[in-house]
Enzyme design. Structure first.
Site, PDB file in Angstrom:
ATOM      1  N   GLU A 178      -0.742  -2.111   5.201  1.00 33.66           N
ATOM      2  CA  GLU A 178       0.186  -2.040   6.332  1.00 33.66           C
ATOM      3  C   GLU A 178       0.066  -0.698   7.040  1.00 33.66           C
ATOM      4  OE1 GLU A 178       3.199  -1.480   9.008  1.00 33.66           O
ATOM      5  OE2 GLU A 178       3.199  -0.267   7.212  1.00 33.66           O
ATOM      6  N   ASP A 190       0.803  -1.231   0.000  1.00 34.10           N
ATOM      7  CA  ASP A 190       0.000   0.000   0.000  1.00 34.10           C
ATOM      8  C   ASP A 190       0.836   1.282   0.000  1.00 34.10           C
ATOM      9  OD1 ASP A 190       0.707  -0.955   2.568  1.00 34.10           O
ATOM     10  OD2 ASP A 190      -0.923   0.119   3.545  1.00 34.10           O
TER      11      ASP A 190
END
Ligand code: NI
Length: 404
Positions: free
Chosen positions: A145, A87
């Site tokens: 994350e 991400d």
């Protein structure tokens, strides 16, 4: 038929051979960043590459998330896992590089593009060595994350990512602008901090500013609560055990001449040990309870656990340090003297299986690459990409070889 190979040389060579490819994957992902929980195109890209390499099993949308899990099957029933996060962050890139983000206000400023490309590189190297692989390698491409609420490592663990086949060790890495490209670092034990958040509401009684005796001043009570909370780390926590308590937000009041009925504040707590992590919210509640009681105010205290501390297992970390010295040379492997108070959800895997988190150097002053993580100027020295891929591949290869 197993021919004896020099795995170290093979992996080193393969990583250099696919260097340009790894760079192109990294740039593609960098140009098309996706926010936490929305990694759809990234995950499709990853899955298509894994299939192209011939990874035995490719599971898309693992556990109903955007995660991709790949399994390279080896000879024996032992499994090492390698993890990358995918991400990006909600911020505008300002590097001006030709491969800068094409998406406004979304940027890979934490290097997860590099982590994903590196793990793809390791996957390609390992599938190329498949006939020599003594056990399975599970490739975990993880979403989310950067946020705790959209199904990152915790969700994948709950969905059984460490089972079927059972993982006996896990390795992951993070780019690190404080280390020069070409070097890696890790340490045994405490490595990164837990990261929890809290909200406190102080409920007093509103009154005219000129008649404080008719109310309960939530602003004053909040001030006393803040003071008392800041004594926890200095007076209750053993000075040899690091902890941070920060109140980063406070809101309350309507006008200069009104005592407001309510003040809300929020903050974060970081610790390196699980014991302290459990203890601090108890001390906090005690302090908030005592202070508000003494003023006749009420409170609401909401403490939410984020990620646990990253604690590197001794056995896997000694193994990783040894293997990385073997692969990269002693001079390129740093045993880091201190942990950091940053957080990382790799900790969720380490709560279940032994493993090691590694820092990958990406700094290059000559190329002007020195911006910190989460900076709009963040970039990496791409020479570090094959280093990362070879490290990941070698650790998995040797772990299953030594434990089969
Ligand atoms: Ni990160």
């Amino acid at each position: 038929m197993a021919v004896h190979i020099n795995a170290k040389e093979e992996i080193r060579k393969a990583a250099q051979e696919i260097k340009e490819e790894i760079i192109s994957w990294r740039r593609h992902i960098h140009m098309h960043p996706e926010l936490s929980g929305e990694e759809k195109n990234t995950s499709r890209f990853v899955a298509s590459k894994l299939k192209e390499f011939g990874v035995d099993e490719v599971i898309e949308n693992f556990g109903g998330t955007t995660a991709v899990v790949g399994i390279i099957k080896g000879k024996h029933d032992v499994t090492a896992a390698l993890r990358a996060d995918m991400d990006a962050l909600p911020m505008q890139e300002k590097t001006g590089k030709p491969y800068a983000s094409r998406i406004p206000n979304v940027m890979h400023s934490c290097g997860h593009d590099a982590h994903t490309a590196i793990l793809l590189g390791a996957a390609k190297i390992l599938t190329g060595l498949k006939e020599h692989l003594q056990g399975n390698v599970k490739l975990i491409f993880q979403p989310c994350e950067e946020r705790h609420d959209c199904g990152g490592a915790k969700k994948l663990v709950e969905e059984g990512v460490l089972q079927n086949p059972d993982v006996s060790a896990i390795f992951g890495l993070h780019v690190f602008p404080e280390l020069p490209a070409g070097k890696v670092g890790t340490r045994i034990g405490h490595f990164m901090a837990s990261s929890d958040v809290f909200t406190i509401k102080i409920k007093g009684k509103g009154a005219h500013a000129s008649r404080p005796h008719q109310g309960v001043d939530s602003v004053l009570v909040a001030a006393q609560v803040i003071n008392t909370l800041h004594h926890i780390v200095s007076r209750k926590v053993d000075p040899l055990h690091p902890a941070v308590l920060t109140i980063g937000r406070i809101q309350g009041g309507y006008a200069d001449n009104i005592i407001p009925d309510e003040v809300e504040m929020g903050g974060t707590v970081r610790t390196l040990s699980l014991e302290l992590r459990d203890q601090i919210p108890k001390w906090m509640e005690h302090a908030i309870w005592g202070v508000t009681l003494s003023y006749g105010a009420a409170y609401e205290f909401d403490y939410r656990q984020g990620t646990p501390p990253v604690i590197n297992d001794e056995k896997t970390t000694r193994f990783a340090l040894g293997m990385m010295r073997d692969l990269l040379g002693k001079e390129n492997v740093v045993e880091l003297p201190e942990p950091t108070m940053g957080g990382e959800d790799f900790a969720e895997y380490l709560m279940k299986v032994p493993g090691t988190f590694i820092r990958l150097g990406i700094r290059n002053e000559e190329k002007g690459i020195k911006a910190p993580l989460h900076s709009p100027l963040f970039d990496i020295d791409e020479d570090a990409l094959p280093v990362g891929a070879s490290v990941m591949a070698y650790l998995a290869y040797k772990w299953v070889e030594e434990h089969s």
